[in-house]
Motif scaffolding. Structure first.
Motif, PDB file in Angstrom:
ATOM      1  N   UNK A  58       0.799  -1.199  -0.009  1.00 35.98           N
ATOM      2  CA  UNK A  58       0.111   0.078  -0.031  1.00 35.98           C
ATOM      3  C   UNK A  58       1.169   1.135  -0.133  1.00 35.98           C
ATOM      4  N   UNK A  59       0.469   2.268  -0.206  1.00 37.89           N
ATOM      5  CA  UNK A  59       1.021   3.640  -0.400  1.00 37.89           C
ATOM      6  C   UNK A  59       0.233   4.355   0.869  1.00 37.89           C
ATOM      7  N   UNK A  60       1.089   5.079   1.735  1.00 38.85           N
ATOM      8  CA  UNK A  60       0.799   5.900   2.923  1.00 38.85           C
ATOM      9  C   UNK A  60       1.435   7.179   2.940  1.00 38.85           C
ATOM     10  N   UNK A  61       0.704   8.032   2.907  1.00 35.63           N
ATOM     11  CA  UNK A  61       1.405   9.616   3.121  1.00 35.63           C
ATOM     12  C   UNK A  61       0.608  10.543   3.293  1.00 35.63           C
ATOM     13  N   UNK A  62       0.813  11.976   2.751  1.00 34.80           N
ATOM     14  CA  UNK A  62       0.070  12.944   2.793  1.00 34.80           C
ATOM     15  C   UNK A  62      -0.298  13.629   1.471  1.00 34.80           C
ATOM     16  N   UNK A  63      -1.107  14.559   1.351  1.00 35.15           N
ATOM     17  CA  UNK A  63      -1.446  15.421   0.176  1.00 35.15           C
ATOM     18  C   UNK A  63      -0.496  16.651   0.352  1.00 35.15           C
ATOM     19  N   UNK A  64       0.323  17.120  -0.597  1.00 34.51           N
ATOM     20  CA  UNK A  64       0.953  18.343  -0.483  1.00 34.51           C
ATOM     21  C   UNK A  64       0.247  19.515  -1.156  1.00 34.51           C
ATOM     22  N   UNK A  65       0.011  20.614  -0.608  1.00 37.10           N
ATOM     23  CA  UNK A  65      -0.478  21.802  -1.444  1.00 37.10           C
ATOM     24  C   UNK A  65       0.605  22.966  -1.082  1.00 37.10           C
ATOM     25  N   UNK A  66       0.911  23.423  -2.481  1.00 41.60           N
ATOM     26  CA  UNK A  66       1.674  24.574  -2.442  1.00 41.60           C
ATOM     27  C   UNK A  66       1.447  25.580  -3.601  1.00 41.60           C
ATOM     28  N   UNK A  67       2.083  26.875  -3.742  1.00 44.09           N
ATOM     29  CA  UNK A  67       1.732  27.677  -4.582  1.00 44.09           C
ATOM     30  C   UNK A  67       1.569  27.250  -5.968  1.00 44.09           C
ATOM     31  N   UNK A  68       0.697  27.298  -6.975  1.00 49.01           N
ATOM     32  CA  UNK A  68       0.921  26.717  -8.310  1.00 49.01           C
ATOM     33  C   UNK A  68       2.195  27.356  -9.236  1.00 49.01           C
ATOM     34  N   UNK A  69       2.470  28.591  -8.933  1.00 54.01           N
ATOM     35  CA  UNK A  69       3.664  28.845  -9.774  1.00 54.01           C
ATOM     36  C   UNK A  69       4.874  28.212  -9.503  1.00 54.01           C
ATOM     37  N   UNK A  90      11.172   4.063  -1.087  1.00 53.64           N
ATOM     38  CA  UNK A  90      10.792   4.694  -2.380  1.00 53.64           C
ATOM     39  C   UNK A  90       9.565   5.478  -1.788  1.00 53.64           C
ATOM     40  N   UNK A  91       9.557   6.953  -2.132  1.00 54.37           N
ATOM     41  CA  UNK A  91       8.704   7.766  -2.108  1.00 54.37           C
ATOM     42  C   UNK A  91       8.427   8.417  -3.215  1.00 54.37           C
ATOM     43  N   UNK A  92       6.923   8.697  -3.441  1.00 53.16           N
ATOM     44  CA  UNK A  92       6.517   9.061  -4.914  1.00 53.16           C
ATOM     45  C   UNK A  92       5.423  10.123  -4.851  1.00 53.16           C
ATOM     46  N   UNK A  93       5.612  10.960  -5.938  1.00 52.41           N
ATOM     47  CA  UNK A  93       4.303  11.718  -6.190  1.00 52.41           C
ATOM     48  C   UNK A  93       3.304  11.040  -6.973  1.00 52.41           C
ATOM     49  N   UNK A  94       2.059  11.446  -6.841  1.00 54.19           N
ATOM     50  CA  UNK A  94       0.833  10.744  -7.349  1.00 54.19           C
ATOM     51  C   UNK A  94      -0.179  11.729  -7.613  1.00 54.19           C
ATOM     52  N   UNK A  95      -1.023  11.736  -8.633  1.00 53.27           N
ATOM     53  CA  UNK A  95      -2.128  12.520  -8.892  1.00 53.27           C
ATOM     54  C   UNK A  95      -1.976  13.781  -8.394  1.00 53.27           C
ATOM     55  N   UNK A  96      -0.966  14.652  -9.423  1.00 52.92           N
ATOM     56  CA  UNK A  96      -0.988  15.757  -9.286  1.00 52.92           C
ATOM     57  C   UNK A  96      -2.140  16.621 -10.047  1.00 52.92           C
ATOM     58  N   UNK A  97      -2.552  17.748  -9.227  1.00 53.05           N
ATOM     59  CA  UNK A  97      -3.729  18.807  -9.821  1.00 53.05           C
ATOM     60  C   UNK A  97      -3.217  19.937  -9.570  1.00 53.05           C
ATOM     61  N   UNK A  98      -2.783  20.551 -10.822  1.00 54.03           N
ATOM     62  CA  UNK A  98      -2.317  21.827 -10.926  1.00 54.03           C
ATOM     63  C   UNK A  98      -3.601  22.767 -10.917  1.00 54.03           C
ATOM     64  N   UNK A  99      -3.480  23.617 -10.000  1.00 47.63           N
ATOM     65  CA  UNK A  99      -4.319  24.532  -9.711  1.00 47.63           C
ATOM     66  C   UNK A  99      -5.866  23.864  -9.274  1.00 47.63           C
ATOM     67  N   UNK A 107      -7.762  27.116  -8.647  1.00 50.62           N
ATOM     68  CA  UNK A 107      -7.176  27.728  -7.522  1.00 50.62           C
ATOM     69  C   UNK A 107      -5.830  28.319  -7.556  1.00 50.62           C
ATOM     70  N   UNK A 108      -5.442  28.839  -6.570  1.00 47.41           N
ATOM     71  CA  UNK A 108      -3.981  29.391  -6.707  1.00 47.41           C
ATOM     72  C   UNK A 108      -2.921  28.294  -6.458  1.00 47.41           C
ATOM     73  N   UNK A 109      -3.565  27.064  -6.025  1.00 50.43           N
ATOM     74  CA  UNK A 109      -2.644  26.180  -5.246  1.00 50.43           C
ATOM     75  C   UNK A 109      -2.477  24.938  -6.427  1.00 50.43           C
ATOM     76  N   UNK A 110      -1.753  24.291  -6.366  1.00 48.96           N
ATOM     77  CA  UNK A 110      -1.358  22.856  -6.873  1.00 48.96           C
ATOM     78  C   UNK A 110      -1.187  22.031  -5.810  1.00 48.96           C
ATOM     79  N   UNK A 111      -1.616  20.719  -5.921  1.00 49.94           N
ATOM     80  CA  UNK A 111      -1.528  19.570  -4.907  1.00 49.94           C
ATOM     81  C   UNK A 111      -0.984  18.162  -5.379  1.00 49.94           C
ATOM     82  N   UNK A 112      -0.277  17.558  -4.810  1.00 48.35           N
ATOM     83  CA  UNK A 112      -0.127  16.164  -5.458  1.00 48.35           C
ATOM     84  C   UNK A 112       0.053  15.326  -4.119  1.00 48.35           C
ATOM     85  N   UNK A 113      -0.290  13.899  -4.326  1.00 47.14           N
ATOM     86  CA  UNK A 113       0.142  12.940  -3.102  1.00 47.14           C
ATOM     87  C   UNK A 113       1.479  12.585  -3.025  1.00 47.14           C
ATOM     88  N   UNK A 114       2.038  12.750  -1.682  1.00 43.59           N
ATOM     89  CA  UNK A 114       3.469  12.309  -1.547  1.00 43.59           C
ATOM     90  C   UNK A 114       3.493  10.920  -0.584  1.00 43.59           C
TER      91      UNK A 114
END
Ligand SMILES: Cc1cc2nc3c(=O)[nH]c(=O)nc-3n(C[C@H](O)[C@H](O)[C@H](O)COP(=O)(O)OP(=O)(O)OC[C@H]3O[C@@H](n4cnc5c(N)ncnc54)[C@H](O)[C@@H]3O)c2cc1C
Length: 281
Positions: free
Chosen positions: A47-58, A82-91, A115-122
């Motif tokens: 399984x993959x366990x972690x967080x959703x990271x949200x940061x300024x889209x720029x 191994x840590x990976x990003x997944x499911x990026x959502x620009x703005x 939105x002004x933010x981008x997010x992805x799962x880490x």
């Protein structure tokens, strides 16, 4: 099952010679229980366990221009995980997934309403061996603990607070330069909710990713927990997605063989096509 016919009990029984079970992530645990009851063997996967990271889209624009949903993988120094990003959502938006016994976070983007933010799962990869292989129960235990700590809601924390070993509060969040896109959350301490190894992997992963996304590991970056991807219960299947019980097919996320919209659809088509051919033979 009687005389090679499946009987589905409900408001009026349905009898069928073929069954495709595809209840998605929400129904994966239920399917697993049913499969065990029916004697359908299941295997455990990671399984993959972690967080959703949200940061300024720029700060993500340079990568987004090359690839909308880039998958970035790093290996962490301390644990060699191994840590990976997944499911990026620009703005896009961080969203809440509500299950019967816990809540998780996820993300999506909309055609209209940026939105002004981008997010992805880490996410940190978790594979269990001896003496416990049941990654589903491990993941559910984490999800329930995190939900308890969050008072029934996902936890949000500024990266600065996580690094400094203190919880985020509403007041500290208001000082952040990023406005969270998910508001039905509890400001808290992710280190109280996720195993230490996963928290360390997330912190080290963010520091490494900061080299290619400068600003990602900034104080104001927001973390939401828990994000867990359960694809772990795998059903041994043939090339038609048929389990060891003839006529019983699985497809989609709950099958443990795929993740995501396209592969879920494809596995459903494979199973459907196999049934069609069998009926025409
Ligand atoms: C917020 C969010 C964003 C996502 N973004 C992406 C993305 O960008 N790209 C991507 O590829 N994937 C994405 N996904 C994942 C994607 O939605 C799933 O991988 C995909 O929908 C799985 O398809 P499925 O048919 O297996 O299950 P689902 O689409 O979940 O469908 C299963 C259905 O079965 C029903 N069900 C469950 N249990 C039972 C039961 N006991 N009896 C009857 N019905 C039952 C459920 O209610 C549901 O309607 C996202 C998921 C979420 C939640």
């Amino acid at each position: 099952m009687k005389n090679d016919v499946f009987v589905l009990r409900g408001n009026g029984d349905i009898e069928t010679r073929y069954l495709i079970a595809s209840p998605g992530r929400a129904g994966a645990y239920w399917l697993r229980e049913e499969a065990n009851r029916l004697g359908i063997a299941t295997e455990y996967g990671p399984i993959d366990v972690g967080v959703r990271v949200e940061f300024p889209a720029e700060i993500y624009t340079a990568i987004e221009e090359v690839m909308y949903d880039a998958k970035l993988r790093v290996r962490t120094a301390t644990h060699d995980d191994m840590v990976r990003t997944f499911c990026t959502n620009p703005r896009g938006f961080v969203v809440k997934e509500t299950y019967k016994e816990f809540v998780l976070v996820n993300g999506h983007a909309e055609n209209e309403g940026e939105t002004e933010n981008t997010n992805f799962a880490l996410l940190s990869h978790v594979d269990l061996t001896d003496p416990v292989e049941d990654t589903t129960e491990y993941g559910r235990a984490i999800a329930k603990l995190a939900t308890t700590i969050g008072g029934g809601k996902p936890i949000i924390q500024r990266l600065k607070d996580l690094k400094n070993g203190r919880r985020s509060t509403q007041e500290r969040l208001q000082r952040a330069t990023i406005v969270p896109t998910l508001v039905d959350v509890t400001p808290g301490d992710i280190s109280m909710a996720l195993p230490a190894r996963i928290v360390e992997n997330i912190l080290e992963g963010l520091d490494q990713l900061d080299n290619i996304i400068p600003g990602l590991a900034a104080d104001n970056t927001l973390l939401y927990a828990p994000e867990i991807k359960f694809y772990d219960t795998q059903y041994p299947v043939n090339r038609s997605m048929e389990t060891r019980i003839p006529g019983f097919f699985v497809a989609g996320d709950a099958s443990g063989h795929c993740r995501g919209i396209v592969y879920s659809a494809v596995t459903g088509l494979i199973a459907g096509e196999a049934i069609r051919k069998r009926e025409q033979a």
